[in-house]
Design an enzyme around this catalytic site. Structure first.
Site, PDB file in Angstrom:
ATOM      1  N   HIS A   1       2.810   4.173  66.639  1.00  0.00           N
ATOM      2  CA  HIS A   1       2.570   5.618  66.692  1.00  0.00           C
ATOM      3  C   HIS A   1       1.571   5.895  67.806  1.00  0.00           C
ATOM      4  O   HIS A   1       0.404   5.526  67.699  1.00  0.00           O
ATOM      5  CB  HIS A   1       2.041   6.126  65.351  1.00  0.00           C
ATOM      6  CG  HIS A   1       3.010   5.953  64.221  1.00  0.00           C
ATOM      7  ND1 HIS A   1       4.038   6.841  63.970  1.00  0.00           N
ATOM      8  CD2 HIS A   1       3.152   4.970  63.295  1.00  0.00           C
ATOM      9  CE1 HIS A   1       4.749   6.426  62.921  1.00  0.00           C
ATOM     10  NE2 HIS A   1       4.239   5.280  62.500  1.00  0.00           N
TER      11      HIS A   1
ATOM     12  N   ASP B   1       3.260  -0.970  63.015  1.00  0.00           N
ATOM     13  CA  ASP B   1       3.024   0.353  62.398  1.00  0.00           C
ATOM     14  C   ASP B   1       1.627   0.858  62.767  1.00  0.00           C
ATOM     15  O   ASP B   1       0.932   1.468  61.951  1.00  0.00           O
ATOM     16  CB  ASP B   1       3.230   0.313  60.878  1.00  0.00           C
ATOM     17  CG  ASP B   1       3.361   1.717  60.286  1.00  0.00           C
ATOM     18  OD1 ASP B   1       3.378   2.701  61.052  1.00  0.00           O
ATOM     19  OD2 ASP B   1       3.427   1.826  59.040  1.00  0.00           O
TER      20      ASP B   1
ATOM     21  N   HIS C   1      -5.817   7.219  63.472  1.00  0.00           N
ATOM     22  CA  HIS C   1      -6.283   8.489  62.904  1.00  0.00           C
ATOM     23  C   HIS C   1      -7.719   8.706  63.344  1.00  0.00           C
ATOM     24  O   HIS C   1      -8.508   7.762  63.409  1.00  0.00           O
ATOM     25  CB  HIS C   1      -6.246   8.444  61.379  1.00  0.00           C
ATOM     26  CG  HIS C   1      -4.860   8.454  60.814  1.00  0.00           C
ATOM     27  ND1 HIS C   1      -4.022   9.540  60.913  1.00  0.00           N
ATOM     28  CD2 HIS C   1      -4.156   7.500  60.145  1.00  0.00           C
ATOM     29  CE1 HIS C   1      -2.870   9.260  60.323  1.00  0.00           C
ATOM     30  NE2 HIS C   1      -2.920   8.033  59.864  1.00  0.00           N
TER      31      HIS C   1
HETATM   32 ZN   LIG Z   1       6.833   4.284  58.026  1.00  0.00          ZN
END
Ligand SMILES: [Zn+2]
Length: 428
Positions: free
Chosen positions: A58, A303, A307
């Site tokens: 991400h 993953d 944040h």
């Molecule tokens: Zn996921």
């Protein structure tokens, strides 16, 4: 063109060899190679791997640049030994159009630290109701092959079936975040003995396993490829093993944190351990390691979920889910898989480079270390021991579950098409 001679590295953990990089390519692999005008790197005792490939990152740009950008995320990737990452689609706006995936792809090109392959959303706005423009994203400059609503599950069976049918036309793959939403409403952690004790809403294994069972059956039915994101339970392993035994086109990934950490850590109420899917039990961890070793689980995927401080430094129930992972992934895999004797370095190269590149149909990555191949390479010092210090992260975010924990191994050099992106453990 610049030449680099890597002297005496153990290629995939084998006998020491010299590797000569000329420009963007591996020019020669052998012993006693003349340095000539090449820059020499003494790599005695180090392991040389093909550049790592992450199927699940991400990067948060566009929309959440306060937690990560394509530039800071690709820097973190390079430090972790990655030469290619797949950028997940749950950005703002969502990467559900050719325009957004091309924007991310262009930002990746400009970064120069690591190749960025955008993942396209399966459904418009990740809402699970209407297929996104999968064909247009595939045909765009970004050449999207992997589609995922990750963060959310494509829970409607008809939509999932249509997506699988659609991507089959161009050999794409749907990467499913397997989580039956009705079974996880209000869930805060793994459902089990610890959640019962703590009185926190539980996240049952069946929520993951029921979707995986459905999706491997759907993939078999339409003759398409499905990839299961972040497997986290022993039961999920059994279903994937069964599907593979049928010869179905099913692949799966596991995260480093699910190979190491358990739900016992939730007793601390430290939100750094809050993640989706949740940390499970010791029995699950051991089943996941065994499955990665025997190939039931194809690959490791980080993953990486950055944040900002304010989204994690709060009470458990309010905290965001996710952990950063790019800069610690290889060390966790060394600790859980290599140092335990479950996997050798050739196995690590397979699970962290060759297989993820193959699943993503990514060209130029996940290649053998041999003459004529693109010089996407990672050099690792496996003897290194050090405590994780998030203050030194290249990522913009610090939400690591490993702060202060001693982990083995360190990436000393990363090469992206012959250019050093990391030198002596530091960004070049
Ligand atoms: Zn996921």
């Amino acid at each position: 063109m610049s030449k680099i001679l890597i002297r005496g590295a153990k290629i995939l953990g084998g006998e020491p060899r010299d590797v000569l990089i000329d420009g963007e390519t591996v020019a020669e692999v052998g012993t006693g190679i003349e340095a000539g005008d090449a820059t020499v790197i003494d790599a005695a005792g180090q392991i040389l791997l093909p550049g790592l490939v992450d199927l699940h990152t991400h990067l948060r740009e566009p929309g959440r640049e306060d937690s990560e950008t394509v530039l800071t995320g690709t820097k973190a990737a390079a430090v972790g030994g990655f030469t290619a990452v797949h950028a997940m689609a749950n950005t703002f706006p969502v990467a559900d159009t050719a325009g957004v995936v091309e924007q991310v792809w262009r930002l990746g090109k400009e970064s120069g630290y690591c190749d960025v392959q955008p993942v396209g959303a399966v459904t418009v706005g990740l809402e699970g109701k209407q297929l996104a423009e999968l064909g247009a994203m595939h045909d765009s400059a970004a050449g999207v092959k992997v589609f995922s609503d990750d963060g959310k599950c494509v829970d409607d069976a008809v939509i999932m079936r249509r997506a699988l049918e659609y991507v089959k036309a161009f050999d794409g793959v749907v990467a499913q975040h397997a989580q039956e939403p009705r079974l996880t409403e209000g869930a805060q952690m793994n459902e089990g003995a610890v959640s019962a004790e703590l009185g926190l809403g539980g996240w049952p294994a069946v929520a993951e396993e029921s979707i995986i069972a459905r999706d491997v059956l759907l993939a078999a039915h339409v003759g398409s490829r499905v990839h299961i994101c972040h497997l986290s339970t022993a039961g999920s392993v059994e279903i994937v093993r069964w599907a593979k035994s049928k010869g179905w086109n099913v692949t799966a990934e596991v995260t480093p944190h699910h190979l190491l950490l358990t739900d016992e850590l939730v007793r601390t109420y430290n939100p750094v351990y809050k993640v989706n899917p949740p940390l499970r039990t010791e029995a699950d961890v051991l089943a996941l390691r065994e499955a990665l070793a025997d190939g039931t689980i194809d690959c490791v995927a980080t993953d990486h979920a950055p944040h900002p401080h304010e989204d994690k430094d709060c009470e458990w129930a309010a905290a965001a889910m996710g952990m950063v992972g790019l800069e610690t992934a290889l060390s966790v895999v060394q600790q859980t898989m290599v140092d335990t004797g479950l996997l050798d370095w050739a196995g690590v190269a397979d699970r962290m480079s060759l297989r993820p590149a193959a699943i993503g149909r990514l060209e130029g990555h996940g290649r053998p270390v041999s003459a004529g191949e693109p010089a996407n390479l990672t050099l690792v010092d496996p003897a290194y021991r050090g405590a994780v210090d998030p203050a030194g992260f290249a990522s913009r975010s610090r939400n690591t579950p490993y702060e202060g924990r001693e982990l083995p191994g360190r990436v000393t050099h990363t090469f992206l098409r012959g250019r050093a992106t990391v030198v002596d453990g530091k960004l070049a």
